[in-house]
Scaffold this motif. Structure first.
Motif, short mmCIF file in Angstrom:
data_model
loop_
_atom_site.label_atom_id
_atom_site.label_comp_id
_atom_site.label_asym_id
_atom_site.label_seq_id
_atom_site.Cartn_x
_atom_site.Cartn_y
_atom_site.Cartn_z
N LYS A 77 -16.01 -34.89 -29.25
CA LYS A 77 -16.95 -35.06 -28.14
C LYS A 77 -17.22 -33.66 -27.61
O LYS A 77 -16.29 -32.95 -27.19
CB LYS A 77 -16.37 -35.95 -27.04
CG LYS A 77 -17.41 -36.24 -25.95
CD LYS A 77 -16.83 -36.95 -24.76
CE LYS A 77 -16.33 -38.32 -25.10
NZ LYS A 77 -15.90 -39.05 -23.89
N HIS A 118 -17.91 -31.29 -22.23
CA HIS A 118 -18.31 -32.23 -21.17
C HIS A 118 -17.42 -32.05 -19.95
O HIS A 118 -16.34 -31.48 -20.04
CB HIS A 118 -18.25 -33.67 -21.68
CG HIS A 118 -16.89 -34.11 -22.12
ND1 HIS A 118 -16.34 -33.73 -23.34
CD2 HIS A 118 -15.96 -34.88 -21.53
CE1 HIS A 118 -15.13 -34.26 -23.46
NE2 HIS A 118 -14.87 -34.96 -22.37
N ARG A 160 -21.21 -42.51 -21.86
CA ARG A 160 -22.55 -42.08 -22.22
C ARG A 160 -22.56 -41.14 -23.42
O ARG A 160 -23.50 -41.13 -24.20
CB ARG A 160 -23.21 -41.36 -21.05
CG ARG A 160 -23.60 -42.27 -19.93
CD ARG A 160 -24.30 -41.57 -18.80
NE ARG A 160 -25.01 -40.37 -19.23
CZ ARG A 160 -25.34 -39.39 -18.43
NH1 ARG A 160 -25.05 -39.43 -17.16
NH2 ARG A 160 -25.98 -38.33 -18.88
N PHE A 161 -21.51 -40.32 -23.54
CA PHE A 161 -21.48 -39.32 -24.60
C PHE A 161 -20.53 -39.75 -25.71
O PHE A 161 -19.40 -40.11 -25.44
CB PHE A 161 -21.09 -37.95 -24.04
CG PHE A 161 -22.05 -37.46 -22.99
CD1 PHE A 161 -23.32 -37.04 -23.34
CD2 PHE A 161 -21.68 -37.47 -21.65
CE1 PHE A 161 -24.22 -36.61 -22.36
CE2 PHE A 161 -22.57 -37.04 -20.67
CZ PHE A 161 -23.84 -36.62 -21.03
#
Length: 177
Positions: free
Chosen positions: A24, A27, A170-171
């Protein structure tokens, strides 16, 4: 009979093979800038959250890792904690962790993992061995594969099957090669 069998085969849902490595991208989580890695090998899911000093994720200082044994049925997964660790990546952070007795330890060493399963680290209660998180996930079938993990909501905290996470982040985690 052959026609009926072939229709059943094509109508059956396909099982998506998700073993592999995922990331990921940089973030924010609370006040931390993170890059999170996920390794899935059958029922063993390893998360590694690398914390960075800056919002562009260029200077890493701490790693928090969690290992889970996972049972999955469709989109629902039960994640049983196996182990959680922290690892300081710089001497400055190691010194600070020792000064504040982080997680109850005052003998941290740079680049050495410390098992913290079940400990309280600052105000964060690390999951204990055998603790279960009831969550969900979604797989977006594309190249590369994407996994969206479940996330808590005001009513659903993931502590019981009845309060299983239903929303997803969301990610995504994006499969790496």
């Amino acid at each position: 009979m052959i026609l009926l069998f072939s229709q059943l085969v094509f109508a059956a849902p396909s099982v998506q093979k998700i073993d592999g490595n995922y990331v990921k991208a940089c973030h924010l989580m609370d006040d931390d800038s993170l890059i999170t890695h996920l390794s899935i090998q059958g029922p063993r899911w390893n998360f590694s959250h690398v914390a960075y000093e800056d919002d562009k994720c260029t200077k890493a200082y701490l790693v928090y890792a969690e290992i889970y044994k996972v049972k999955s049925v469709d989109r629902e997964i039960d994640m049983t904690t196996v182990e959680a660790t922290y690892k300081s990546l710089t001497d400055k952070v190691t010194e600070a962790l020792n000064m504040i007795n982080w997680c109850g330890f005052s003998d941290w060493k740079t680049n050495q993992e410390r098992v913290v399963t079940g400990k309280v680290c600052d105000e964060y209660k690390v999951p204990g061995e055998g603790d279960i998180l009831y969550t969900t996930y979604q797989v977006k079938v594309q190249t590369p594969l994407q996994i969206f993990m479940g996330t808590a909501s005001s009513e659903l905290d993931g502590k019981t099957p009845q309060t299983r996470y239903q929303l997803t982040e969301r990610f995504p985690f994006v499969q790496t090669r």
